[in-house]
Each structure stands twice: as structure tokens, then as C-alpha cells.
Write an enzyme that holds these catalytic residues in place. Structure first.
Site, PDB file in Angstrom:
ATOM      1  N   ASP A  32     -17.602   7.865  62.077  1.00 36.67           N
ATOM      2  CA  ASP A  32     -15.473   8.101  62.427  1.00 36.67           C
ATOM      3  C   ASP A  32     -14.963   7.206  61.018  1.00 36.67           C
ATOM      4  OD1 ASP A  32     -13.011   7.394  64.153  1.00 36.67           O
ATOM      5  OD2 ASP A  32     -14.088   8.406  65.809  1.00 36.67           O
ATOM      6  N   GLY A  37      -9.719   6.435  66.440  1.00 39.45           N
ATOM      7  CA  GLY A  37     -11.139   5.958  67.113  1.00 39.45           C
ATOM      8  C   GLY A  37     -10.458   4.443  67.449  1.00 39.45           C
ATOM      9  N   PHE A  74     -16.375  16.300  67.079  1.00 41.71           N
ATOM     10  CA  PHE A  74     -14.981  15.617  67.644  1.00 41.71           C
ATOM     11  C   PHE A  74     -14.111  15.592  66.236  1.00 41.71           C
ATOM     12  CE2 PHE A  74     -18.085  14.599  70.517  1.00 41.71           C
ATOM     13  CZ  PHE A  74     -17.232  15.390  71.709  1.00 41.71           C
ATOM     14  N   SER A  78      -5.091  16.401  66.600  1.00 45.72           N
ATOM     15  CA  SER A  78      -4.976  16.812  67.719  1.00 45.72           C
ATOM     16  C   SER A  78      -4.305  16.841  68.929  1.00 45.72           C
ATOM     17  CB  SER A  78      -6.474  16.415  68.733  1.00 45.72           C
ATOM     18  OG  SER A  78      -6.052  15.059  69.291  1.00 45.72           O
ATOM     19  N   TYR A 142      -2.254  23.551  64.680  1.00 49.57           N
ATOM     20  CA  TYR A 142      -3.526  22.357  65.689  1.00 49.57           C
ATOM     21  C   TYR A 142      -4.095  23.733  65.840  1.00 49.57           C
ATOM     22  CZ  TYR A 142      -6.548  20.236  68.987  1.00 49.57           C
ATOM     23  OH  TYR A 142      -7.432  20.186  69.678  1.00 49.57           O
ATOM     24  N   ARG A 222      -1.320  22.894  85.189  1.00 55.83           N
ATOM     25  CA  ARG A 222      -2.125  22.932  84.069  1.00 55.83           C
ATOM     26  C   ARG A 222      -3.607  22.519  84.782  1.00 55.83           C
ATOM     27  NH1 ARG A 222       1.003  24.484  81.392  1.00 55.83           N
ATOM     28  NH2 ARG A 222       2.518  24.453  79.724  1.00 55.83           N
ATOM     29  N   ARG A 283      10.291  22.360  77.591  1.00 58.85           N
ATOM     30  CA  ARG A 283      10.387  22.484  75.232  1.00 58.85           C
ATOM     31  C   ARG A 283       9.678  23.381  75.446  1.00 58.85           C
ATOM     32  NH1 ARG A 283       6.686  17.526  76.148  1.00 58.85           N
ATOM     33  NH2 ARG A 283       4.921  19.185  77.626  1.00 58.85           N
TER      34      ARG A 283
END
Length: 343
Positions: A32, A37, A74, A78, A142, A222, A283
Site C-alpha cells: 500500500d 490507506g 484494491f 475511487s 473512475y 442505493r 446532482r
């Protein structure tokens, strides 16, 4: 498959996945950059290398030293809004650097790879819940950066025999039930932590963007998935490709949605107080409803969500926020001088 390299393993979903893999008896190593992170989120028993996925020498040495035979990837930027403002950053950090990383993995003979992907690859859709075969028309850099990675994987399988899964998940949320680990982004952009920070008095109000959508209460709906269910999904994906399930992209979600107003009302029930709200205009680009068709995750990966009811998600997240009001920043006194080094 016993030794797993987790890139981005100090991030939100990555760190929870690391803990789950450890519980299942796997040997785990984390790479990482710590750009977003938190080293404090990685168990001290896990080797943590601070570096970049595009560093071919570093990645090669990690693979050799720890006999890595599988990778869960990962590491990525993002933020949708950031990707729109800085598309070049996302194509470099996500797509280009992952291409370099994958090239290194192919040279080192890695044959098992799990990609942390996203429902943002779909863009605006007309069919709900969203199946994997839906046309990919990302509406932000993204989503496009992840979709381009997925396409690379298909060609690498043909050329090198790479076995892979790309997990497209929807809205990750929640925390460890004991509050030991949780979500800590800066800046925070996700609804549930923003609502809970408002309950803590760290924000004045929570904004609802649009109350005139074609949904029962007029607000967006969502599909929220508990971070522990996501962690288990990555383990199940590893087991699936190890058991010769064909490589493919798989949605990870519940197929059940909650509206913005439902999230706020549930949070109020958890924290036992009213949360101030201000309604604003929509939005641009926000779909009214996003729900996952998770049939393949349940059928092929033998996976079922266990913690993803909304009350449990918010209750666990609230426990984290109460115990760690400053996030991982409050853990900085922990002396982790144990960062692994090579050379």
C-alpha cells in the site's frame, strides 16, 4: 493457494478483507502506498510494504520473498468527483499503473487475480436490478478506468492463462461489529459516514440532493453492502477460481435498495437523536435507483450477504465512529516501526 498479496490492504475494504483472509488461515502480505490507506488498519502480524504497484522491482521481490501465488487488487483512487476533475490522474493511477502491475505479475507466473471493480462501469442503465451483461457505458473517468482494467484481464487470460474475477460492488458501508475497524476517508463522500458525522456534531447538516426522483419517497435508492460481506466475497472469489470456476466479472450486492431518507431515518433510530437535514437540488448524473443483480455471486461464488441489513450496517458504523471519533488519526500513537523493507 496459500500466500495472498493484497494491494491497497490498508484501505477501507482492503483492511477488512485482510482480516477475513487471516481468519481463514491464509498467509497475507499487504502492499500500500498509504496515499489514502492507514497503516494502523493493518494487523501487526501482516507484513506491510509501503510502495507503489508500478514498482516492478518491489513487486517482484515481494512475490519471491513471500512465495505469493494469488493477488487481490484494491489499490486505486475511487472518488467519482475527483475523477471528473482530474481524469488524467485516474487513467494513470488506476489503469496505467495496474497495467504495469499486471505485467509484473505475468512475468512472475501469478495465475490467480481478484480485481476490486465497481458498479460505476455500467453508467446510466434502464434495467433493474443490473445484471453483469449490461452494456458498459461509464459516465465518469473512475468507472472507465476500472472497465479498462477488466478488459485487460480477458486478454491476459488468453495469453498467459491468468484466472481472474472482477467484483463489481455497489455501496460499501459498515464496520467491524466491535468497532475496531471502520471507514475513514478524507475527505469523506459516502452517505452513511456523513450522516453519522452529522450526528456526532462534526458536520452541521446532512444534505439530501433531490427529493423529486421517481421513488416512493422522492430520494435516490442505493444497494448497500456491508464491508464484511464484501470481504467474504473476495475470499469466495479466490476459492471459486481455485476450483476452476470460469473467469468473469461478478456483481456483489443485495438486490435490495434503501433511499436516502430511509438511511437517515435508520441512523436516527440507531443514534437515538434527530439528525438535521437540508434538501437541495439534484446532482447531475445521479440515477434514481441502482440495484445489483447478485445471482452469479450467490450461484458461482456460493456467497450470501449476512450483515447487510441497513440497521446492522449503520449500527456497526456508529460503533466505529463512537470509539474512533478522529478515525485512524487517533491511533497514530501506535508504534508501527515494523513496516517491512526489502533490499
Amino acid at each position: 493457494m496459500n500466500h495472498v498479496l493484497v494491494t491497497g490492504g490498508a484501505g477501507y475494504i482492503g483492511s477488512h478483507t485482510v482480516c477475513y483472509l487471516l481468519e481463514r488461515g491464509l498467509e497475507v502480505v499487504v502492499l500500500d502506498s498509504l496515499t489514502t490507506g492507514h497503516g494502523e488498519a493493518v494487523p501487526h502480524s501482516v507484513p506491510l510494504y509501503i510502495g507503489d504497484i508500478s514498482d516492478r522491482e518491489l513487486v517482484s521481490q515481494i512475490i519471491n520473498r513471500h512465495q505469493i501465488d494469488a493477488v487481490i487488487h484494491f489499490a486505486a483512487h475511487s472518488s467519482v468527483s475527483e475523477s471528473i476533475a482530474k481524469p488524467d490522474l485516474y487513467f494513470e493511477e488506476n489503469t496505467a499503473k495496474t497495467a504495469v502491475f499486471l505485467s509484473t505479475l505475468m512475468k512472475r507466473g501469478i495465475k490467480q487475480f481478484i480485481l476490486s471493480s465497481t458498479a460505476a462501469v455500467y453508467g446510466l442503465v434502464n434495467r433493474l436490478p443490473i445484471p453483469e451483461e449490461t452494456n458498459k457505458k461509464p459516465i465518469n473517468p473512475y468507472g472507465l478506468s476500472k472497465w479498462m482494467i477488466e478488459q485487460q484481464l480477458e486478454w491476459l487470460e488468453r495469453a498467459y492463462g491468468l484466472r481472474w474475477m472482477a467484483l463489481r460492488y455497489f455501496n460499501a458501508a459498515g464496520a467491524m461489529p466491535d468497532g475496531s475497524m471502520g471507514e475513514d476517508h478524507s475527505p469523506e463522500q459516502h452517505l452513511i459516514p456523513l450522516v453519522l458525522k452529522t450526528a456526532q456534531g462534526k458536520r452541521g447538516v446532512i444534505h439530501i440532493f433531490g427529493t423529486d426522483y421517481p421513488t416512493p419517497d422522492g430520494t435516490c435508492i442505493r444497494d448497500y453492502i456491508h464491508v464484511l460481506d464484501l470481504a467474504r466475497a473476495h475470499y469466495c472469489a479466490l476459492m471459486a477460481i481455485n476450483n476452476q470456476v470460469p473467469s468473469q466479472a461478478v456483481n456483489v450486492g443485495t438486490g435490495k435498495g434503501y433511499s436516502v431518507k430511509e438511511v437517515i431515518a435508520t441512523a436516527e433510530a440507531v443514534v437515538k437523536q434527530m439528525i438535521p437535514v437540508v434538501e437541495k437540488e439534484r446532482r447531475p448524473g445521479d440515477p434514481a435507483i441502482l440495484l445489483a443483480d447478485a445471482y452469479h455471486a450467490k450461484k458461482l461464488l456460493q456467497w450470501q450477504p449476512q450483515y447487510s441489513d441497513l440497521y446492522t450496517i449503520i449500527e456497526n458504523a456508529w460503533q466505529w465512529h463512537q470509539l474512533h471519533p478522529e478515525g485512524y488519526q487517533g491511533e497514530r500513537s501506535l508504534n508501527r516501526s515494523l513496516y517491512s523493507k526489502l533490499g
